[in-house]
Design an enzyme around this catalytic site. Structure first.
Site, PDB file in Angstrom:
ATOM      1  N   PHE A 174       0.849  -1.195   0.000  1.00 37.99           N
ATOM      2  CA  PHE A 174       0.000   0.000   0.000  1.00 37.99           C
ATOM      3  C   PHE A 174       0.880   1.238   0.000  1.00 37.99           C
ATOM      4  CE2 PHE A 174      -2.361   3.501   1.913  1.00 37.99           C
ATOM      5  CZ  PHE A 174      -3.518   3.477   1.167  1.00 37.99           C
ATOM      6  N   ASP A 233       9.239   2.830   1.625  1.00 38.85           N
ATOM      7  CA  ASP A 233       8.066   3.583   2.075  1.00 38.85           C
ATOM      8  C   ASP A 233       7.879   3.306   3.560  1.00 38.85           C
ATOM      9  OD1 ASP A 233       5.647   4.716   2.643  1.00 38.85           O
ATOM     10  OD2 ASP A 233       4.543   3.788   0.985  1.00 38.85           O
ATOM     11  N   LYS A 243       2.700  10.183   8.026  1.00 39.22           N
ATOM     12  CA  LYS A 243       1.887   9.849   9.213  1.00 39.22           C
ATOM     13  C   LYS A 243       2.363  10.473  10.543  1.00 39.22           C
ATOM     14  CE  LYS A 243      -0.875   6.065   7.566  1.00 39.22           C
ATOM     15  NZ  LYS A 243      -0.514   5.280   6.380  1.00 39.22           N
TER      16      LYS A 243
END
Ligand SMILES: *Cc1c(COP(=O)(O)O)cnc(C)c1O
Length: 393
Positions: free
Chosen positions: A127, A214, A243
């Site tokens: 993702f 990532d 995040k």
């Protein structure tokens, strides 16, 4: 709600206030937040150091644009490069944008090497965000459905499978980079073998590919080191962060080694908001607090306790297929789709998420203490038991 696009199946609850690991809803009920806004509020809610930094910056200046130099952005760039070992940063506002910047760099890199159609190897079940390029990079068909034609230039390989990557290397000379999560988050907390990242690094070196990590979810201390790759003796060529970077203020960053970052020249990329004074002040405060408290160490210790406690309590539970984790990134895979368990969690005042249909995901704030970890170990198995009963009715 009537005027909001229906992009989320939201639970029927609104939070009004938070402090540390706790959240209070509009009826005054108190919840243990074991999700941290999906790995965002790493220092817990309303951390005083971050709050003060935001307040002070807001009285001075919110935004000027990247047409001028921004002091907080330069300081944050220095701090992130010192902490990661990388050389240059591009600031944006989200994880997907950080990956987009990374992908643009891989294209420039590929073209510079003389590859006409540069490809990026991406992983099954990965993702990377919800933009058109990042849904194509991601390995979830449901996320892509309806949005075809998909952005081209990706080759998919199974995660945690070095021979598969070697096979691609032998058969394809158009590869510019490999993009992967050190621990896959959305697909249900998939932790690769101990030597996987090191072997990916070696393969990238051997073939002249960029290694793009990532760490939007795994970064900011969550897996027991500030970034997951730092547990190994390696450095990626490109690193994406978002995040938890500013404890809830939107910000993203794409970091790179000098030779890669320098591929961007004025006009190649940009962002109106990216790295604005407010977001950077919040990120600087978050990193400072994280370093002062060495929170990645707490993530490691409490993560180990939580994983061990849950494994003991859930041993022999017929619905539990697997319990996986690294640091405070923990997944409990059940034997069937379990979204309805979220309501049972609310009733017991424990917040977590369900990802990839069958996996209960815990991403608590890194400040969580032993007593709060024990609460999760006590409550969550109860919730799973109740959910099991509700399944048989
Ligand atoms: C959440 C996430 C993203 C996307 O971040 P957004 O801020 O939602 O765009 C990208 N990559 C990974 C690994 C993520 O977990």
């Amino acid at each position: 709600m009537d005027h909001l696009m229906n992009t989320y199946r939201r639970l029927p609850i609104t939070f009004e206030r938070g402090e540390g690991v706790w959240l209070w809803d509009t009826d005054g009920n108190k919840y243990l937040d074991a999700l941290a806004g999906i790995a965002v509020t790493v220092l817990g809610h309303t951390n005083p150091v971050v709050t003060t930094a935001i307040q002070q910056q807001a009285t001075k200046l919110l935004h000027t644009s990247n047409l001028y130099q921004i002091k907080n952005q330069m300081t944050l760039g220095d701090t992130l490069c010192r902490l990661t070992g990388l050389d240059q940063v591009f600031f944006c506002n989200s994880g997907a944008e950080a990956v987009e910047a990374a992908l643009k760099l891989t294209r420039l890199y590929g073209h510079k090497k003389g590859i006409e159609f540069p490809q990026v190897v991406v992983m099954q079940n990965s993702f990377h965000g919800r933009t058109l390029a990042t849904i194509a990079a991601g390995g979830n068909k449901k996320v892509q459905a309806g949005f075809e034609p998909l952005f081209p230039g990706f080759i998919r390989s199974p995660f945690n499978d070095i021979p598969a990557l070697e096979n691609i290397a032998e058969n394809n000379n158009m590869i510019a980079a490999v993009l992967l999560e050190p621990v896959q988050g959305e697909s249900g907390i998939q932790v690769p073998d101990e030597d996987y990242l090191t072997q990916v690094r070696a393969l990238c070196d051997k073939n002249g590919w960029l290694m793009v990590l990532d760490e939007v979810q795994s970064g900011m201390g969550r897996t027991g080191t500030l970034f997951a790759y730092q547990a190994k003796n390696i450095l990626p060529d490109i690193l994406t962060v978002a995040k938890g970077l500013a404890n809830g203020v939107p910000i993203g960053a794409c970091l790179a080694k000098e030779n890669v970052g320098a591929l961007f020249q004025p006009g190649n990329h940009g962002s109106t908001f990216g790295g604005n004074p407010l977001a950077c002040a919040a990120a600087l405060a978050t990193l400072k607090e994280m370093e002062t408290l060495k929170l990645w160490e707490n993530a490691k210790e409490q993560g180990n306790n939580l994983l061990k406690g849950l494994k003991e309590k859930l041993k022999g539970n017929p619905n539990v297929v697997a319990i996986r984790g690294k640091g405070l990134m923990i997944g409990i895979e059940l034997d069937r789709a379990c979204r309805d368990i979220l309501n049972l969690g609310l009733a017991k005042r424990l917040l977590f998420s369900v990802t990839n249909e069958t996996v209960i995901r815990l991403l608590p704030p890194l400040i969580i203490n032993s007593e709060q970890v024990q609460m999760i170990i006590d409550i969550l198995p109860e919730i799973i038991k109740e959910w099991h009963k509700s399944q048989q009715q």
